[in-house]
Design a protein around this motif. Sequence first.
Motif, short mmCIF file in Angstrom:
data_model
loop_
_atom_site.label_atom_id
_atom_site.label_comp_id
_atom_site.label_asym_id
_atom_site.label_seq_id
_atom_site.Cartn_x
_atom_site.Cartn_y
_atom_site.Cartn_z
N ASP A 1 -4.51 9.40 -7.94
CA ASP A 1 -4.56 9.66 -6.50
C ASP A 1 -5.97 10.13 -6.17
OD1 ASP A 1 -4.06 10.18 -3.87
OD2 ASP A 1 -2.65 11.82 -4.22
N THR A 2 -6.66 9.40 -5.31
CA THR A 2 -8.05 9.72 -5.00
C THR A 2 -8.19 10.60 -3.77
OG1 THR A 2 -8.26 7.68 -3.72
CG2 THR A 2 -8.92 7.60 -6.06
N GLN A 3 -7.11 11.19 -3.32
CA GLN A 3 -7.16 12.09 -2.17
C GLN A 3 -8.01 13.30 -2.54
OE1 GLN A 3 -6.25 11.34 0.68
NE2 GLN A 3 -5.99 13.20 1.83
N PRO A 4 -9.08 13.60 -1.79
CA PRO A 4 -9.93 14.74 -2.14
C PRO A 4 -9.19 16.07 -1.99
CG PRO A 4 -10.65 13.71 -0.08
CD PRO A 4 -9.53 12.89 -0.62
N VAL A 5 -9.59 17.02 -2.80
CA VAL A 5 -9.00 18.35 -2.78
C VAL A 5 -10.06 19.32 -2.26
CG1 VAL A 5 -7.99 20.18 -4.20
CG2 VAL A 5 -7.52 17.78 -4.73
N TYR A 6 -9.66 20.15 -1.31
CA TYR A 6 -10.58 21.14 -0.74
C TYR A 6 -11.10 22.07 -1.82
CZ TYR A 6 -12.28 25.06 2.02
OH TYR A 6 -13.07 26.06 2.54
N LYS B 1 2.49 5.30 -6.84
CA LYS B 1 1.45 5.02 -7.81
C LYS B 1 2.06 4.94 -9.21
CE LYS B 1 -2.37 6.67 -5.20
NZ LYS B 1 -2.24 5.63 -4.26
N SER C 1 0.81 -1.22 0.00
CA SER C 1 0.00 0.00 0.00
C SER C 1 0.84 1.27 0.00
CB SER C 1 -0.97 0.01 1.19
OG SER C 1 -0.26 0.04 2.40
N CYS C 2 2.12 1.19 0.38
CA CYS C 2 2.99 2.36 0.41
C CYS C 2 3.77 2.54 -0.89
CB CYS C 2 3.96 2.27 1.58
SG CYS C 2 3.13 2.45 3.17
#
Length: 160
Positions: free
Chosen positions: A27-32, A21, A17-18
């Motif tokens: 990258d599915t990290q949400p962005v503000y 990519k 998992s580390c």
Amino acid sequence: MKLIKNLLFIIVFVFISCQPKGKDEVDTQPVYNAGLAEKLKADQYGMSQYVMAFLKSGPNRSQDSISAVKLQKAHLENIGRLAKEGKLVLAGPFLDDGEIRGIYIFDVESMEEARALTKSDPAVKAGRLVMELHPWYGSAALKQVNELHKSIQKQNVTKQ
């Protein structure tokens, strides 16, 4: 031996998992999104204040079947009206046939406004339902549920 296998599994899982990519992985990290947060009146945590209503069985549930169906249709139409006005962000029945029949989540400024809206419900007017109101804190994203719901709704419950 079992402990060693479990530890080995955890180490391999963490290692995999580390890994960086690949070029095709996103990258599915949400962005503000400051604009959306402002539009939804979200606080710094992405949350908002609401009023939650528990719809409970009322004292007058003795309507004949035809009257009960008409009352239910009017109740659903009222839900649709409140949602269209942006006052009701979520509504739905409980499925266990208990005393608490369903919930509303109102996007309103006060308990008094929520109380006035509950009095507009035909099932409340008829005494078939009573409302129990509580201030509630939840995701500001709930305010988008009704629009999203339209895109997945195959049939409108009030037009059956």
